[in-house]
Design a protein around this motif. Structure first.
Motif, mmCIF file in Angstrom:
data_model
loop_
_atom_site.group_PDB
_atom_site.id
_atom_site.type_symbol
_atom_site.label_atom_id
_atom_site.label_comp_id
_atom_site.label_asym_id
_atom_site.label_seq_id
_atom_site.Cartn_x
_atom_site.Cartn_y
_atom_site.Cartn_z
ATOM 1 N N SER A 7 45.098 49.436 31.772
ATOM 2 C CA SER A 7 44.588 48.988 33.069
ATOM 3 C C SER A 7 44.891 47.508 33.215
ATOM 4 N N GLU A 8 45.283 47.115 34.422
ATOM 5 C CA GLU A 8 45.602 45.709 34.646
ATOM 6 C C GLU A 8 45.281 45.309 36.080
ATOM 7 N N PHE A 9 44.928 44.058 36.246
ATOM 8 C CA PHE A 9 44.645 43.521 37.575
ATOM 9 C C PHE A 9 45.942 43.421 38.364
ATOM 10 N N MET A 10 45.890 43.857 39.620
ATOM 11 C CA MET A 10 47.064 43.777 40.487
ATOM 12 C C MET A 10 46.951 42.587 41.442
ATOM 13 N N THR A 11 45.956 42.650 42.338
ATOM 14 C CA THR A 11 45.815 41.585 43.332
ATOM 15 C C THR A 11 44.450 41.666 43.990
ATOM 16 N N PRO A 20 48.354 45.633 48.254
ATOM 17 C CA PRO A 20 49.622 45.883 47.545
ATOM 18 C C PRO A 20 50.336 47.115 48.083
ATOM 19 N N GLU A 21 51.640 47.052 48.057
ATOM 20 C CA GLU A 21 52.439 48.226 48.401
ATOM 21 C C GLU A 21 52.866 48.885 47.099
ATOM 22 N N GLY A 22 52.779 50.147 47.033
ATOM 23 C CA GLY A 22 53.149 50.831 45.799
ATOM 24 C C GLY A 22 53.029 52.320 45.926
ATOM 25 N N GLY A 23 52.206 52.747 46.886
ATOM 26 C CA GLY A 23 52.071 54.172 47.119
ATOM 27 C C GLY A 23 51.287 54.918 46.054
ATOM 28 N N VAL A 63 38.657 42.505 48.128
ATOM 29 C CA VAL A 63 39.034 43.841 47.697
ATOM 30 C C VAL A 63 39.965 43.648 46.506
ATOM 31 N N ASN A 64 39.532 44.093 45.327
ATOM 32 C CA ASN A 64 40.311 43.895 44.104
ATOM 33 C C ASN A 64 40.987 45.196 43.691
ATOM 34 N N PHE A 65 42.284 45.095 43.409
ATOM 35 C CA PHE A 65 43.093 46.264 43.044
ATOM 36 C C PHE A 65 43.472 46.186 41.568
ATOM 37 N N SER A 73 45.606 53.500 41.453
ATOM 38 C CA SER A 73 44.904 52.225 41.608
ATOM 39 C C SER A 73 43.403 52.466 41.675
ATOM 40 N N LEU A 74 42.671 51.621 40.992
ATOM 41 C CA LEU A 74 41.221 51.575 41.103
ATOM 42 C C LEU A 74 40.911 50.377 41.992
ATOM 43 N N VAL A 75 40.122 50.573 43.021
ATOM 44 C CA VAL A 75 39.881 49.522 44.009
ATOM 45 C C VAL A 75 38.398 49.155 44.014
#
Length: 198
Positions: A7-11, A20-23, A63-65, A73-75
């Protein structure tokens, strides 16, 4: 059985053009400011500092992704219902949450966190009504199970069910401290999203 390996922080974002775009399929966590949202996210992912835990409720205004196993993604949505903020701040937070929920086609489930020790609040009731209105799948997780006596769990579940108008839906009880019911909660939240391991 589902296992979270990475697991890692995205944005972080406050509006949709920052998402984030990623689908990736997304699971969003929502609940009151003091329900222990960051703590449960860290506990489920087995990362002590993935989501920042604040001593002051109501500090998460973004909002943390987080990316889970390069698969979903966990939001983490802003906590609501904190009394010591202004009405304008409450409205702003509400808009941040609503904008996310209305603009994410990749959103698969919302995990509504409630405190196992207390009756769900009016804000919790409004949230579940809102999610139902938009046909968003909801999983209710009652946190702080370790603070409940064993013979109070059934009583707590009945109060949560009655207040939120739950019928067939499951209410999962979880303790981030003891990790009781960890596997059950992970399997329920990420079913159909993360692959099962034998």
């Amino acid at each position: 059985m589902i296992t979270i390996k990475n697991s890692e922080f995205m944005t972080s974002a406050v509006k949709k053009d920052q998402y984030p775009e990623g689908g990736y399929p997304e699971v969003a966590f929502v609940g009151r400011s003091n329900v222990g949202k960051s703590t449960i996210i860290n506990s489920l992912t087995n990362r002590k500092k993935l989501a920042k835990v604040s001593n002051t409720p109501g500090r998460t205004r973004l909002v943390n992704f987080f990316l889970i196993d390069n698969t979903c993604s966990l939001v983490d949505l802003p906590g609501y219902g904190y009394a010591k903020i202004s009405k304008s701040e409450k409205l702003a937070w509400g808009k941040i949450i609503e904008e996310y929920l209305m603009n994410r086609p990749d959103l698969k489930k919302v995990v509504l966190l409630v405190d196992a020790r207390h009756k769900p609040t009016e804000d919790d009731v409004l949230m579940i009504k809102y999610l139902r209105h938009y046909s968003i799948e909801v999983i209710v997780v009652a946190t702080k199970l370790d603070k409940l006596k064993r013979n109070d769990i059934r009583k707590s579940e009945n109060i949560i069910r009655e207040t939120l108008g739950l019928s067939e839906e499951k209410v999962l009880f979880y303790s981030a401290l003891t990790k009781e019911n960890l596997q059950k909660v992970i399997d329920e939240i990420f079913s159909g999203i993360l692959p099962e391991t034998v």
